[in-house]
Write a protein that holds these residues in place. Structure first.
Motif, PDB file in Angstrom:
ATOM      1  N   LEU A  74      -8.750  49.416 -28.042  1.00  0.00           N
ATOM      2  CA  LEU A  74      -7.435  49.453 -27.700  1.00  0.00           C
ATOM      3  C   LEU A  74      -6.787  48.420 -27.070  1.00  0.00           C
ATOM      4  CD1 LEU A  74      -7.111  53.024 -26.278  1.00  0.00           C
ATOM      5  CD2 LEU A  74      -6.466  52.265 -28.515  1.00  0.00           C
ATOM      6  N   GLU A  75      -7.593  47.157 -27.064  1.00  0.00           N
ATOM      7  CA  GLU A  75      -7.083  46.181 -26.382  1.00  0.00           C
ATOM      8  C   GLU A  75      -6.025  45.376 -27.199  1.00  0.00           C
ATOM      9  OE1 GLU A  75     -10.466  43.306 -25.955  1.00  0.00           O
ATOM     10  OE2 GLU A  75     -11.236  44.462 -24.586  1.00  0.00           O
ATOM     11  N   ASP A  76      -4.911  45.257 -26.710  1.00  0.00           N
ATOM     12  CA  ASP A  76      -3.662  44.491 -27.082  1.00  0.00           C
ATOM     13  C   ASP A  76      -2.559  45.570 -28.042  1.00  0.00           C
ATOM     14  OD1 ASP A  76      -4.250  42.070 -25.941  1.00  0.00           O
ATOM     15  OD2 ASP A  76      -5.746  41.575 -27.708  1.00  0.00           O
ATOM     16  N   THR A  77      -3.132  46.866 -27.957  1.00  0.00           N
ATOM     17  CA  THR A  77      -2.058  47.845 -28.566  1.00  0.00           C
ATOM     18  C   THR A  77      -1.198  48.190 -27.637  1.00  0.00           C
ATOM     19  OG1 THR A  77      -3.520  49.778 -27.819  1.00  0.00           O
ATOM     20  CG2 THR A  77      -4.277  48.631 -29.862  1.00  0.00           C
ATOM     21  N   ASP A  78      -0.208  48.826 -27.944  1.00  0.00           N
ATOM     22  CA  ASP A  78       0.876  49.615 -27.249  1.00  0.00           C
ATOM     23  C   ASP A  78       0.161  50.142 -25.971  1.00  0.00           C
ATOM     24  OD1 ASP A  78       2.653  48.545 -28.795  1.00  0.00           O
ATOM     25  OD2 ASP A  78       3.256  50.239 -29.796  1.00  0.00           O
ATOM     26  N   ARG A  79      -1.020  50.992 -26.078  1.00  0.00           N
ATOM     27  CA  ARG A  79      -1.502  51.601 -24.997  1.00  0.00           C
ATOM     28  C   ARG A  79      -2.203  50.718 -24.051  1.00  0.00           C
ATOM     29  NH1 ARG A  79      -2.123  53.763 -21.475  1.00  0.00           N
ATOM     30  NH2 ARG A  79      -2.936  56.007 -20.804  1.00  0.00           N
ATOM     31  N   TRP A  80      -2.622  49.686 -24.378  1.00  0.00           N
ATOM     32  CA  TRP A  80      -3.137  48.734 -23.491  1.00  0.00           C
ATOM     33  C   TRP A  80      -2.004  47.972 -22.764  1.00  0.00           C
ATOM     34  CZ3 TRP A  80      -7.699  45.853 -22.159  1.00  0.00           C
ATOM     35  CH2 TRP A  80      -7.768  45.171 -21.924  1.00  0.00           C
ATOM     36  N   LEU A  81      -0.930  47.959 -23.319  1.00  0.00           N
ATOM     37  CA  LEU A  81       0.218  47.395 -22.871  1.00  0.00           C
ATOM     38  C   LEU A  81       0.878  48.423 -21.683  1.00  0.00           C
ATOM     39  CD1 LEU A  81       2.117  45.655 -25.465  1.00  0.00           C
ATOM     40  CD2 LEU A  81       0.837  44.596 -23.905  1.00  0.00           C
ATOM     41  N   ALA A 150     -10.123  42.706 -18.967  1.00  0.00           N
ATOM     42  CA  ALA A 150      -9.324  43.788 -18.264  1.00  0.00           C
ATOM     43  C   ALA A 150      -7.868  43.452 -18.620  1.00  0.00           C
ATOM     44  CB  ALA A 150      -9.470  43.598 -16.849  1.00  0.00           C
ATOM     45  N   CYS A 151      -7.052  44.774 -18.511  1.00  0.00           N
ATOM     46  CA  CYS A 151      -5.495  44.401 -18.876  1.00  0.00           C
ATOM     47  C   CYS A 151      -4.747  43.863 -17.634  1.00  0.00           C
ATOM     48  CB  CYS A 151      -5.169  45.854 -19.077  1.00  0.00           C
ATOM     49  SG  CYS A 151      -5.135  47.123 -17.858  1.00  0.00           S
ATOM     50  N   GLN A 152      -5.551  43.587 -16.575  1.00  0.00           N
ATOM     51  CA  GLN A 152      -4.748  42.904 -15.543  1.00  0.00           C
ATOM     52  C   GLN A 152      -5.832  41.543 -15.198  1.00  0.00           C
ATOM     53  OE1 GLN A 152      -5.810  46.473 -13.329  1.00  0.00           O
ATOM     54  NE2 GLN A 152      -5.606  45.210 -11.546  1.00  0.00           N
ATOM     55  N   VAL A 153      -5.295  40.518 -14.371  1.00  0.00           N
ATOM     56  CA  VAL A 153      -5.961  39.433 -13.851  1.00  0.00           C
ATOM     57  C   VAL A 153      -6.960  40.142 -12.674  1.00  0.00           C
ATOM     58  CG1 VAL A 153      -5.798  37.434 -12.711  1.00  0.00           C
ATOM     59  CG2 VAL A 153      -4.167  38.137 -14.292  1.00  0.00           C
ATOM     60  N   MET A 202      -9.121  53.540 -17.793  1.00  0.00           N
ATOM     61  CA  MET A 202     -10.332  53.589 -18.600  1.00  0.00           C
ATOM     62  C   MET A 202      -9.945  52.676 -19.845  1.00  0.00           C
ATOM     63  SD  MET A 202     -11.562  57.439 -19.024  1.00  0.00           S
ATOM     64  CE  MET A 202     -10.308  57.987 -19.503  1.00  0.00           C
ATOM     65  N   VAL A 203      -8.830  52.345 -20.164  1.00  0.00           N
ATOM     66  CA  VAL A 203      -8.204  51.704 -21.266  1.00  0.00           C
ATOM     67  C   VAL A 203      -8.252  50.364 -20.794  1.00  0.00           C
ATOM     68  CG1 VAL A 203      -6.137  50.869 -22.660  1.00  0.00           C
ATOM     69  CG2 VAL A 203      -6.569  53.282 -22.295  1.00  0.00           C
ATOM     70  N   CYS A 204      -8.086  49.926 -19.510  1.00  0.00           N
ATOM     71  CA  CYS A 204      -8.309  48.707 -18.910  1.00  0.00           C
ATOM     72  C   CYS A 204      -9.701  48.193 -18.642  1.00  0.00           C
ATOM     73  CB  CYS A 204      -7.539  48.682 -17.567  1.00  0.00           C
ATOM     74  SG  CYS A 204      -5.826  48.716 -17.498  1.00  0.00           S
ATOM     75  N   GLY A 205     -10.531  48.824 -18.885  1.00  0.00           N
ATOM     76  CA  GLY A 205     -11.893  48.626 -18.739  1.00  0.00           C
ATOM     77  C   GLY A 205     -12.348  48.435 -17.332  1.00  0.00           C
ATOM     78  N   MET A 206     -11.623  49.198 -16.495  1.00  0.00           N
ATOM     79  CA  MET A 206     -11.801  48.936 -15.038  1.00  0.00           C
ATOM     80  C   MET A 206     -12.589  49.955 -14.416  1.00  0.00           C
ATOM     81  SD  MET A 206     -10.296  46.222 -13.889  1.00  0.00           S
ATOM     82  CE  MET A 206     -10.333  46.338 -12.317  1.00  0.00           C
ATOM     83  N   HIS A 207     -12.670  51.382 -15.212  1.00  0.00           N
ATOM     84  CA  HIS A 207     -13.281  52.540 -14.697  1.00  0.00           C
ATOM     85  C   HIS A 207     -14.113  53.111 -15.868  1.00  0.00           C
ATOM     86  CE1 HIS A 207     -12.180  52.369 -10.684  1.00  0.00           C
ATOM     87  NE2 HIS A 207     -10.850  52.132 -10.985  1.00  0.00           N
ATOM     88  N   TYR A 208     -15.195  53.808 -15.788  1.00  0.00           N
ATOM     89  CA  TYR A 208     -15.782  54.766 -16.393  1.00  0.00           C
ATOM     90  C   TYR A 208     -15.082  56.036 -16.641  1.00  0.00           C
ATOM     91  CZ  TYR A 208     -19.590  51.293 -17.155  1.00  0.00           C
ATOM     92  OH  TYR A 208     -20.327  50.084 -17.561  1.00  0.00           O
ATOM     93  N   PRO A 209     -15.290  56.887 -17.840  1.00  0.00           N
ATOM     94  CA  PRO A 209     -14.560  58.355 -17.600  1.00  0.00           C
ATOM     95  C   PRO A 209     -14.938  59.070 -16.566  1.00  0.00           C
ATOM     96  CG  PRO A 209     -15.419  57.620 -19.853  1.00  0.00           C
ATOM     97  CD  PRO A 209     -15.728  56.694 -18.996  1.00  0.00           C
ATOM     98  N   SER A 210     -16.088  59.070 -16.172  1.00  0.00           N
ATOM     99  CA  SER A 210     -16.467  60.274 -14.860  1.00  0.00           C
ATOM    100  C   SER A 210     -15.805  59.519 -13.696  1.00  0.00           C
ATOM    101  CB  SER A 210     -17.972  60.251 -14.745  1.00  0.00           C
ATOM    102  OG  SER A 210     -18.609  59.203 -14.470  1.00  0.00           O
ATOM    103  N   ASP A 211     -15.536  58.337 -13.578  1.00  0.00           N
ATOM    104  CA  ASP A 211     -14.986  57.585 -12.260  1.00  0.00           C
ATOM    105  C   ASP A 211     -13.383  57.980 -12.298  1.00  0.00           C
ATOM    106  OD1 ASP A 211     -17.426  56.118 -12.310  1.00  0.00           O
ATOM    107  OD2 ASP A 211     -16.396  54.272 -13.170  1.00  0.00           O
TER     108      ASP A 211
END
Length: 268
Positions: A74-81, A150-153, A202-211
């Motif tokens: 999903l990186e760089d998709t609308d959901r990522w934004l 990550a979707c943020q710095v 989760m989309v951002c890569g900052m957490h796993y689903p169970s987190d």
């Protein structure tokens, strides 16, 4: 068994919530309010009820990692934004996350009581998540894989911070619970945005689903405890005046079409 029964926990929490009745406060009193709504004992009880993260190498851990790897698509998709936007949880700015769910726009400058409520919610939900995180260290997806975007710095130090439970999912869910209580006729849509704030992590890569799942359950408990806490209803009454004024002004957000497009994207 990792999961706690929320109803049982909340029933017990009512015994440790502070009992003093707070008086209604004027807008000028906002800056003198206590940091949160909940007593430390209540926040601690909620944090201690959070299950431990999955054991490394367990079936749940493997499922988490597999699902997280798929989400990189999903990186760089609308959901990522949208996930990038959801990373902002400071109340005066995060309030706009709910514009489309509400069907009208609330300007933070015109709603100081509402912003003050969300500040206190942020304090309680974040404190509970941090207490829970201190019990066990689980690396983030971007920590396990230094090449993961990550979707943020994020700094190297931030990549190494604990992932479980997700504090952002806790805050987002608590925001949703409180906003739904304030605007009950829009509760379903508002609660969904609170949930999607967690999904965004989760989309951002900052957490796993169970987190995210455990963080959201924690946020649900925090939100419900706040709604039942002394003093909340007086604050809510003042906030509803601001909300009614915003509804009457009938301002809408130009971001709603983009949000609908982003949320229509199925998770891989």
């Amino acid at each position: 068994m990792r999961r706690a029964t929320l109803g049982t926990l909340l029933a017990g929490l009512m015994l440790v919530c502070p009992g003093a009745t707070a008086e209604a406060k004027s807008v000028q009193d906002v800056t003198t309010e206590p940091a949160g709504y909940l007593a430390h004992e209540t926040v601690m009880a909620l944090a201690m009820a959070v299950p431990a993260p999955p054991t490394p190498g367990s079936a749940e851990d493997v499922a988490d990692r597999t699902a997280s790897a798929r989400l990189a698509a999903l990186e760089d998709t609308d959901r990522w934004l949208l996930a990038t936007r959801h990373a902002e949880l400071r109340p005066a700015l995060a309030l706009s996350h709910f514009d489309c769910a509400l069907g009208f726009r609330i300007e933070a400058a015109e709603a100081p009581r509402l912003v003050a409520i969300l500040m206190r919610v942020l304090h309680d939900a974040n404190e509970a998540a941090e207490l829970a995180k201190a019990r066990a260290m689980r690396a983030r997806p971007v920590g396990d894989d230094p090449e993961r975007r990550a979707c943020q710095v994020v700094t190297a130090a931030q990549r190494s911070t604990p992932s479980h439970p997700s504090g952002s999912a806790s805050v987002g869910r608590a925001y949703g619970e409180v906003m739904a209580a304030l605007v009950p006729d829009r509760s379903e849509a508002v609660l969904e945005i609170g949930r999607q704030i967690g999904v965004s992590r989760m989309v951002c890569g900052m957490h796993y689903p169970s987190d995210v799942s455990d963080g959201a359950t924690l946020g649900l408990g925090v939100g419900q405890a706040i709604i039942a806490s002394p003093g909340f209803e007086a604050d809510a009454t003042a906030a509803r005046v601001e909300i009614d004024a915003a509804r009457s002004a009938a301002r809408t957000s130009p971001a709603c079409a983009a949000e609908r497009a982003a949320l229509s994207i199925a998770l891989p």
